[in-house]
Design an enzyme around this catalytic site. Structure first.
Site, PDB file in Angstrom:
ATOM      1  N   LEU A  89      30.092 -17.340  58.746  1.00  0.00           N
ATOM      2  CA  LEU A  89      29.777 -18.556  58.003  1.00  0.00           C
ATOM      3  C   LEU A  89      29.048 -18.088  56.752  1.00  0.00           C
ATOM      4  O   LEU A  89      27.915 -17.592  56.833  1.00  0.00           O
ATOM      5  CB  LEU A  89      28.893 -19.502  58.821  1.00  0.00           C
ATOM      6  N   ARG A 119      21.298 -34.719  76.387  1.00  0.00           N
ATOM      7  CA  ARG A 119      20.999 -36.032  75.801  1.00  0.00           C
ATOM      8  C   ARG A 119      20.785 -35.935  74.289  1.00  0.00           C
ATOM      9  O   ARG A 119      21.280 -36.762  73.526  1.00  0.00           O
ATOM     10  CB  ARG A 119      19.729 -36.613  76.431  1.00  0.00           C
ATOM     11  N   CYS A 132      26.603 -17.440  62.135  1.00  0.00           N
ATOM     12  CA  CYS A 132      27.843 -16.706  62.350  1.00  0.00           C
ATOM     13  C   CYS A 132      28.031 -16.460  63.845  1.00  0.00           C
ATOM     14  O   CYS A 132      27.200 -16.839  64.656  1.00  0.00           O
ATOM     15  CB  CYS A 132      27.792 -15.373  61.609  1.00  0.00           C
ATOM     16  N   ASN A 161      24.076 -12.085  62.933  1.00  0.00           N
ATOM     17  CA  ASN A 161      24.117 -13.542  62.881  1.00  0.00           C
ATOM     18  C   ASN A 161      22.726 -13.999  62.479  1.00  0.00           C
ATOM     19  O   ASN A 161      21.776 -13.804  63.240  1.00  0.00           O
ATOM     20  CB  ASN A 161      24.496 -14.114  64.258  1.00  0.00           C
TER      21      ASN A 161
END
Length: 572
Positions: free
Chosen positions: A51, A319, A2, A75
């Protein structure tokens, strides 16, 4: 994952300020696209972008105690929330959210409850009875958190830098394993495991103890009310996560809702090592495998967006983040909201190829300690932000607190690479799962050489990035880099290219200070470069820079040329 944003003690509590908080919270909506919440109390604001993984129907945040005098925005995931609820039977719970226990634990124990939490988390809790507040971050820093200060005396907390960087004069990364208390004034460390002091342990290696600790770590992370899967590169770590998850999936709550067919995901360039190995492991385990291919140009086109989301200019992290970012978008399109991933094993067990050169067990152990302490700036940051950019949550069983305690208590003599005894990197883990009667994995996968994610997706990926940077950064630009970027000066054209993009999104000096620097060889810390005199001439964070160790190492001619092109980057 979240998104949380908290502003405490600001002078302005007008409607305009409320609107500003909502606007800033929207910058985190990619982390939590399912619901938005805001709690206001006088000059304090707690915002949340959700979420929904556990209790999607009623677990909206902020969360409260019984009389709503305590509010918390969280979160993360609390894996032992059911056990904690049993200890809080005198309290009335409003939701099925795993995070609601935090408000009630605070009521019972005050600020001294953080170590009771088993999970990954970052939270801010406001006690309206005296307008005090606390903020805390999980032990290793799996879940991101930043802290900032406004000119009006306000204190800010946010899941990502982008939500506070405009409004704070100073800000920094909130240190893992710490709590901030307004009552006690400032930060203090709540996580104090035995390994943190870097004293060399002496516990004998027991493969079954290590295996059981890891299996328990995977099992507890099967806690979900939404579809999930496993990121499967075909390397040792992700393959073990998939193998263990599959063995225990049928008995899990997740299987009762979504069935016992395990979904696995892999990404790479056409013909990459990971695609081949991932497919082989998936076939062996019988998973529903999803294979995604990308091109070097796909990755290059995404670089700016990747840097905006992951909030770093570290070369290795960018990367590796780019293919993970592209894969997460595909995973989200399939309706999956949570994935298990293999981060952390290399740091805990000395899996990077440069560990082959560790001179003794003391230096080996101290390097693993340094690596774990820095995870929140590299692999944890990458895994969390690359996936949460698309509203997907990544869980990392190797970074389970109990597994770390077990693995870091082993006498490091057992972890060291000893070719004459047939011990390659991470032998203690490979041996623990080398079961002849009921194999977890094929032997050649169980003993596959370490391949860093940014290498495993295809060796031409890194080469393509360097070529692209060479076209955008001239020799003159690089020669003047110390004047343009006096702090943490980029040493290569690739590093310079990433830095210019980062500065465009995050121009303040406080932002650039959140990214560590220093030389690295094959993901080492700067200290470990001392292990081999030749490494200082070939400073590149790719695993192929470990000349004489990696089977696809850079050619000697390239290594010689690399001496004038060191990468200014610590390990991922």
């Amino acid at each position: 994952m979240c998104g949380i944003l908290a502003v405490l003690g600001c002078i302005d509590n007008s409607q305009a300020k409320r609107s500003r908080i909502i606007k800033l919270s929207r910058r985190l909506r990619h982390r939590g696209p399912d619901w938005s919440g805001l709690h206001c109390f006088e000059d304090c604001y707690l915002a949340h972008e959700r979420l929904a993984i556990i209790d999607p129907t009623s677990g909206d945040q902020p969360l409260y105690n019984e009389d709503k005098t305590v509010a918390v925005t969280v979160n993360g995931e609390i894996y032992n929330h059911k056990i904690l609820r049993e200890k809080l039977k005198s309290h009335q719970f409003r939701t099925g959210s795993d995070c609601e226990v935090i408000a009630h634990l605070y009521e019972e124990h005050g600020e001294e409850f953080i170590d009771m939490l088993d999970g990954m988390f970052a939270f801010v809790l406001l006690d309206t009875r005296d307008k005090s507040f606390i903020a805390a971050r999980d032990a290793i820093g799996i879940t991101p958190l930043y802290i900032g200060w406004g000119v009006d005396g306000s204190v800010w907390f946010a899941s990502e830098m982008k939500a506070l960087s405009d409004d704070c004069e100073q800000f920094m990364c909130f240190p893992p394993g710490h709590i901030y208390s307004s009552k006690q004034g400032g930060l203090r460390r709540w996580y104090n495991p035995p390994w943190y002091s870097e004293q060399v342990p002496s516990t004998p290696y027991d493969p079954l103890v290590l295996r059981n600790a890891f299996e328990k770590a995977v099992i507890k992370r099967l806690m979900t009310d939404v579809p999930f899967g496993v990121l499967l590169s075909g390397g040792l770590d992700s393959s073990l996560v998939a193998a263990v998850a599959l063995r225990h999936l049928e008995k899990s709550e997740a299987a009762r809702q979504w069935g016992s067919q395990l979904h696995t995901f892999c990404i790479g360039l056409q013909g990459s090592p990971d695609l081949k190995a991932g497919r082989e492991v998936a076939d062996y385990l019988g998973t529903r495998h999803h294979e995604f291919q990308f091109t070097v140009q796909d990755g290059i086109d995404a670089i700016e967006e990747v840097i905006y989301h992951i909030e770093t200019y570290d070369v290795t992290t960018i990367r590796a983040s780019t293919p993970m970012f592209l894969m997460s978008r595909k995973i989200k399109s399939l309706g999956v909201k949570m994935v298990l991933s293999g981060e952390g094993s290399d740091e805990i067990l000395g899996g990077y190829l440069y560990f082959h050169k560790a001179p003794n067990k003391k230096e080996f152990h101290e390097e693993t300690c340094r690596k774990i302490k820095a995870l929140h700036q590299f692999d944890c940051l990458r895994a969390n932000k690359s996936t949460s950019a698309w509203g997907v949550e990544a869980r990392v069983p190797f970074l389970d607190k109990e597994f770390i305690n077990v693995a870091m208590s082993i006498d490091p003599e057992w972890k060291m690479v000893k070719p004459d005894m047939g011990r390659i990197e991470k032998w203690v883990l490979r041996n623990a799962f080398d079961d002849e009667e009921k194999p977890y994995l094929p032997k050649h996968i169980l003993y596959r050489q370490k391949e860093q994610f940014s290498d495993g997706v295809g060796y031409s990926w890194i080469d393509g990035l360097k070529d692209h940077a060479n076209k955008h950064v001239s020799d003159t630009m690089l020669s003047n880099a110390n004047f343009v970027f006096p702090d943490n000066t980029p040493m290569t054209k690739e590093a310079y290219y990433y830095r210019t993009i980062f500065e465009k999104f995050f121009p303040k000096s406080a932002a650039r200070a959140t990214v560590p620097g220093g030389p690295s060889i094959a993901c080492s810390t700067a200290k470990a470069i001392e292990w081999d005199a030749t490494w200082s001439k070939n400073l590149d964070p790719s695993g192929r820079a470990a000349l004489g160790v990696h089977v696809a190492a850079y050619e000697e001619s390239k290594a010689a040329n690399a001496g004038s092109d060191p990468v200014g980057s610590l390990p991922q």
